[in-house]
Every structure is written in C-alpha cells, then in structure tokens.
Design a protein around this motif. Structure first.
Motif, PDB file in Angstrom:
ATOM      1  N   LYS A  12      36.906  32.864  36.701  1.00  0.00           N
ATOM      2  CA  LYS A  12      36.289  31.772  37.447  1.00  0.00           C
ATOM      3  C   LYS A  12      35.932  32.185  38.867  1.00  0.00           C
ATOM      4  O   LYS A  12      34.902  31.776  39.396  1.00  0.00           O
ATOM      5  CB  LYS A  12      37.209  30.549  37.469  1.00  0.00           C
ATOM      6  CG  LYS A  12      37.328  29.872  36.133  1.00  0.00           C
ATOM      7  CD  LYS A  12      38.355  28.768  36.161  1.00  0.00           C
ATOM      8  CE  LYS A  12      38.613  28.238  34.770  1.00  0.00           C
ATOM      9  NZ  LYS A  12      39.745  27.313  34.730  1.00  0.00           N
ATOM     10  N   SER A  13      36.766  33.003  39.485  1.00  0.00           N
ATOM     11  CA  SER A  13      36.469  33.437  40.849  1.00  0.00           C
ATOM     12  C   SER A  13      35.312  34.438  40.873  1.00  0.00           C
ATOM     13  O   SER A  13      34.561  34.499  41.842  1.00  0.00           O
ATOM     14  CB  SER A  13      37.708  34.028  41.513  1.00  0.00           C
ATOM     15  OG  SER A  13      37.996  35.304  41.006  1.00  0.00           O
ATOM     16  N   LEU A  14      35.167  35.230  39.818  1.00  0.00           N
ATOM     17  CA  LEU A  14      34.096  36.232  39.765  1.00  0.00           C
ATOM     18  C   LEU A  14      32.748  35.644  39.360  1.00  0.00           C
ATOM     19  O   LEU A  14      31.706  36.128  39.792  1.00  0.00           O
ATOM     20  CB  LEU A  14      34.466  37.352  38.792  1.00  0.00           C
ATOM     21  CG  LEU A  14      35.580  38.289  39.215  1.00  0.00           C
ATOM     22  CD1 LEU A  14      35.937  39.220  38.074  1.00  0.00           C
ATOM     23  CD2 LEU A  14      35.182  39.072  40.437  1.00  0.00           C
ATOM     24  N   VAL A  15      32.759  34.626  38.512  1.00  0.00           N
ATOM     25  CA  VAL A  15      31.520  34.056  37.989  1.00  0.00           C
ATOM     26  C   VAL A  15      30.593  33.581  39.103  1.00  0.00           C
ATOM     27  O   VAL A  15      29.385  33.820  39.058  1.00  0.00           O
ATOM     28  CB  VAL A  15      31.825  32.914  36.991  1.00  0.00           C
ATOM     29  CG1 VAL A  15      30.812  31.809  37.037  1.00  0.00           C
ATOM     30  CG2 VAL A  15      31.860  33.452  35.589  1.00  0.00           C
ATOM     31  N   GLY A  16      31.141  32.959  40.115  1.00  0.00           N
ATOM     32  CA  GLY A  16      30.321  32.453  41.205  1.00  0.00           C
ATOM     33  C   GLY A  16      29.652  33.552  42.006  1.00  0.00           C
ATOM     34  O   GLY A  16      28.538  33.396  42.497  1.00  0.00           O
ATOM     35  N   ARG A  17      30.316  34.690  42.131  1.00  0.00           N
ATOM     36  CA  ARG A  17      29.782  35.776  42.946  1.00  0.00           C
ATOM     37  C   ARG A  17      28.949  36.767  42.149  1.00  0.00           C
ATOM     38  O   ARG A  17      27.987  37.323  42.659  1.00  0.00           O
ATOM     39  CB  ARG A  17      30.933  36.541  43.619  1.00  0.00           C
ATOM     40  CG  ARG A  17      31.654  35.713  44.660  1.00  0.00           C
ATOM     41  CD  ARG A  17      32.772  36.490  45.300  1.00  0.00           C
ATOM     42  NE  ARG A  17      33.889  36.575  44.353  1.00  0.00           N
ATOM     43  CZ  ARG A  17      34.684  37.615  44.230  1.00  0.00           C
ATOM     44  NH1 ARG A  17      34.516  38.664  44.970  1.00  0.00           N
ATOM     45  NH2 ARG A  17      35.681  37.603  43.373  1.00  0.00           N
ATOM     46  N   ARG A  18      29.311  37.015  40.900  1.00  0.00           N
ATOM     47  CA  ARG A  18      28.666  38.082  40.136  1.00  0.00           C
ATOM     48  C   ARG A  18      27.831  37.598  38.965  1.00  0.00           C
ATOM     49  O   ARG A  18      27.085  38.369  38.391  1.00  0.00           O
ATOM     50  CB  ARG A  18      29.722  39.045  39.592  1.00  0.00           C
ATOM     51  CG  ARG A  18      30.446  39.794  40.659  1.00  0.00           C
ATOM     52  CD  ARG A  18      31.330  40.824  40.026  1.00  0.00           C
ATOM     53  NE  ARG A  18      32.019  41.609  41.033  1.00  0.00           N
ATOM     54  CZ  ARG A  18      32.854  42.572  40.749  1.00  0.00           C
ATOM     55  NH1 ARG A  18      33.104  42.882  39.501  1.00  0.00           N
ATOM     56  NH2 ARG A  18      33.442  43.233  41.701  1.00  0.00           N
ATOM     57  N   GLY A  19      28.022  36.367  38.541  1.00  0.00           N
ATOM     58  CA  GLY A  19      27.343  35.893  37.342  1.00  0.00           C
ATOM     59  C   GLY A  19      28.234  36.080  36.133  1.00  0.00           C
ATOM     60  O   GLY A  19      29.196  36.851  36.152  1.00  0.00           O
ATOM     61  N   LYS A  20      27.902  35.358  35.051  1.00  0.00           N
ATOM     62  CA  LYS A  20      28.764  35.334  33.876  1.00  0.00           C
ATOM     63  C   LYS A  20      28.858  36.702  33.192  1.00  0.00           C
ATOM     64  O   LYS A  20      29.946  37.136  32.813  1.00  0.00           O
ATOM     65  CB  LYS A  20      28.245  34.295  32.886  1.00  0.00           C
ATOM     66  CG  LYS A  20      29.159  34.047  31.735  1.00  0.00           C
ATOM     67  CD  LYS A  20      28.673  32.913  30.870  1.00  0.00           C
ATOM     68  CE  LYS A  20      29.665  32.635  29.770  1.00  0.00           C
ATOM     69  NZ  LYS A  20      29.239  31.525  28.932  1.00  0.00           N
ATOM     70  N   LYS A  21      27.733  37.381  33.048  1.00  0.00           N
ATOM     71  CA  LYS A  21      27.728  38.655  32.330  1.00  0.00           C
ATOM     72  C   LYS A  21      28.593  39.703  33.036  1.00  0.00           C
ATOM     73  O   LYS A  21      29.431  40.352  32.413  1.00  0.00           O
ATOM     74  CB  LYS A  21      26.292  39.153  32.219  1.00  0.00           C
ATOM     75  CG  LYS A  21      26.108  40.327  31.313  1.00  0.00           C
ATOM     76  CD  LYS A  21      24.641  40.728  31.314  1.00  0.00           C
ATOM     77  CE  LYS A  21      24.175  40.994  29.922  1.00  0.00           C
ATOM     78  NZ  LYS A  21      22.770  41.404  29.871  1.00  0.00           N
ATOM     79  N   ALA A  23      30.926  39.165  35.259  1.00  0.00           N
ATOM     80  CA  ALA A  23      32.316  38.705  35.307  1.00  0.00           C
ATOM     81  C   ALA A  23      33.027  39.031  33.990  1.00  0.00           C
ATOM     82  O   ALA A  23      34.183  39.444  34.000  1.00  0.00           O
ATOM     83  CB  ALA A  23      32.372  37.214  35.595  1.00  0.00           C
ATOM     84  N   LEU A  24      32.336  38.842  32.865  1.00  0.00           N
ATOM     85  CA  LEU A  24      32.931  39.173  31.566  1.00  0.00           C
ATOM     86  C   LEU A  24      33.229  40.670  31.467  1.00  0.00           C
ATOM     87  O   LEU A  24      34.279  41.070  30.950  1.00  0.00           O
ATOM     88  CB  LEU A  24      31.999  38.756  30.428  1.00  0.00           C
ATOM     89  CG  LEU A  24      31.968  37.271  30.106  1.00  0.00           C
ATOM     90  CD1 LEU A  24      30.871  36.962  29.100  1.00  0.00           C
ATOM     91  CD2 LEU A  24      33.313  36.805  29.578  1.00  0.00           C
ATOM     92  N   ILE A  25      32.337  41.491  31.972  1.00  0.00           N
ATOM     93  CA  ILE A  25      32.561  42.939  31.946  1.00  0.00           C
ATOM     94  C   ILE A  25      33.760  43.299  32.821  1.00  0.00           C
ATOM     95  O   ILE A  25      34.605  44.110  32.438  1.00  0.00           O
ATOM     96  CB  ILE A  25      31.292  43.687  32.392  1.00  0.00           C
ATOM     97  CG1 ILE A  25      30.207  43.501  31.334  1.00  0.00           C
ATOM     98  CG2 ILE A  25      31.575  45.168  32.625  1.00  0.00           C
ATOM     99  CD1 ILE A  25      28.832  43.965  31.757  1.00  0.00           C
ATOM    100  N   ALA A  26      33.870  42.671  33.992  1.00  0.00           N
ATOM    101  CA  ALA A  26      34.999  42.941  34.893  1.00  0.00           C
ATOM    102  C   ALA A  26      36.323  42.524  34.263  1.00  0.00           C
ATOM    103  O   ALA A  26      37.323  43.244  34.366  1.00  0.00           O
ATOM    104  CB  ALA A  26      34.792  42.221  36.218  1.00  0.00           C
ATOM    105  N   ILE A  27      36.341  41.374  33.597  1.00  0.00           N
ATOM    106  CA  ILE A  27      37.569  40.910  32.937  1.00  0.00           C
ATOM    107  C   ILE A  27      37.919  41.838  31.773  1.00  0.00           C
ATOM    108  O   ILE A  27      39.091  42.171  31.561  1.00  0.00           O
ATOM    109  CB  ILE A  27      37.429  39.447  32.467  1.00  0.00           C
ATOM    110  CG1 ILE A  27      37.274  38.525  33.679  1.00  0.00           C
ATOM    111  CG2 ILE A  27      38.616  39.020  31.612  1.00  0.00           C
ATOM    112  CD1 ILE A  27      38.412  38.594  34.677  1.00  0.00           C
ATOM    113  N   GLY A  28      36.908  42.272  31.025  1.00  0.00           N
ATOM    114  CA  GLY A  28      37.144  43.243  29.947  1.00  0.00           C
ATOM    115  C   GLY A  28      37.766  44.515  30.482  1.00  0.00           C
ATOM    116  O   GLY A  28      38.678  45.085  29.877  1.00  0.00           O
ATOM    117  N   HIS A  29      37.293  44.968  31.629  1.00  0.00           N
ATOM    118  CA  HIS A  29      37.841  46.165  32.259  1.00  0.00           C
ATOM    119  C   HIS A  29      39.293  45.945  32.661  1.00  0.00           C
ATOM    120  O   HIS A  29      40.146  46.823  32.457  1.00  0.00           O
ATOM    121  CB  HIS A  29      36.993  46.546  33.477  1.00  0.00           C
ATOM    122  CG  HIS A  29      37.477  47.769  34.177  1.00  0.00           C
ATOM    123  ND1 HIS A  29      38.243  47.711  35.314  1.00  0.00           N
ATOM    124  CD2 HIS A  29      37.327  49.083  33.882  1.00  0.00           C
ATOM    125  CE1 HIS A  29      38.546  48.944  35.689  1.00  0.00           C
ATOM    126  NE2 HIS A  29      37.995  49.793  34.848  1.00  0.00           N
TER     127      HIS A  29
END
Length: 82
Positions: A12-21, A23-29
């Motif tokens: 949720k904190s990443l989605v606002g700054r980076r976008g959904k795609k 953010a999903l890659i960052a969470i996967g990492h």
C-alpha cells in the motif's frame, strides 16, 4: 493478499509512489529475499506486523529531530509518554 501483514502495508505504501505493477514486483522481491534467508538460515518466517512501517518511521523521525536539535546545540532529555 492478507490485509494485516507487513507485505500488505508495504504494498500500500509503494502503490502510491510507484504504481501497482512496480509495487507488485517490489513485494515479490521482498518475498524472494525472505524465502532465501529462511532457507539459508534454516529459520521460520517472522511476521513483522501491519504497523511495522509506522513504528519504524516514527523511530526514524524522532532520531532525525534529535540529530537536528543536537546540531543546533540543544541538549534534549527523552521521556516516553505514559
């Protein structure tokens, strides 16, 4: 995705700054890194909790203000509120 986990709040904190795609890659990492360390150290996963980021930000903000006051020559005594 469970709503009360560290990964959920981080997403949720990443989605606002980076976008959904992205953010999903960052969470996967982050999940991949956690799995690597679990296998390497033969340890179980320790959930940090939904409020981990808030606690970390609060701690970092307090330290930042203390450093700024110290640079200004102000001596500070810290007491936590009850």
């Amino acid at each position: 995705m469970t709503k009360t986990t560290y990964f959920s709040s981080k997403f949720k904190s990443l989605v606002g700054r980076r976008g959904k795609k992205r953010a999903l890659i960052a969470i996967g990492h982050k999940i991949l890194c956690a799995a690597y360390h679990m296998l390497k150290d033969k340890d179980v996963y320790h959930e940090l909790g939904k409020d981990y980021l808030d606690r970390k930000r609060k701690k970092n903000q307090i330290q930042s203000y203390l450093d700024k006051l110290k640079n200004l020559g102000v001596e500070v005594e810290i007491r936590t509120a009850a």
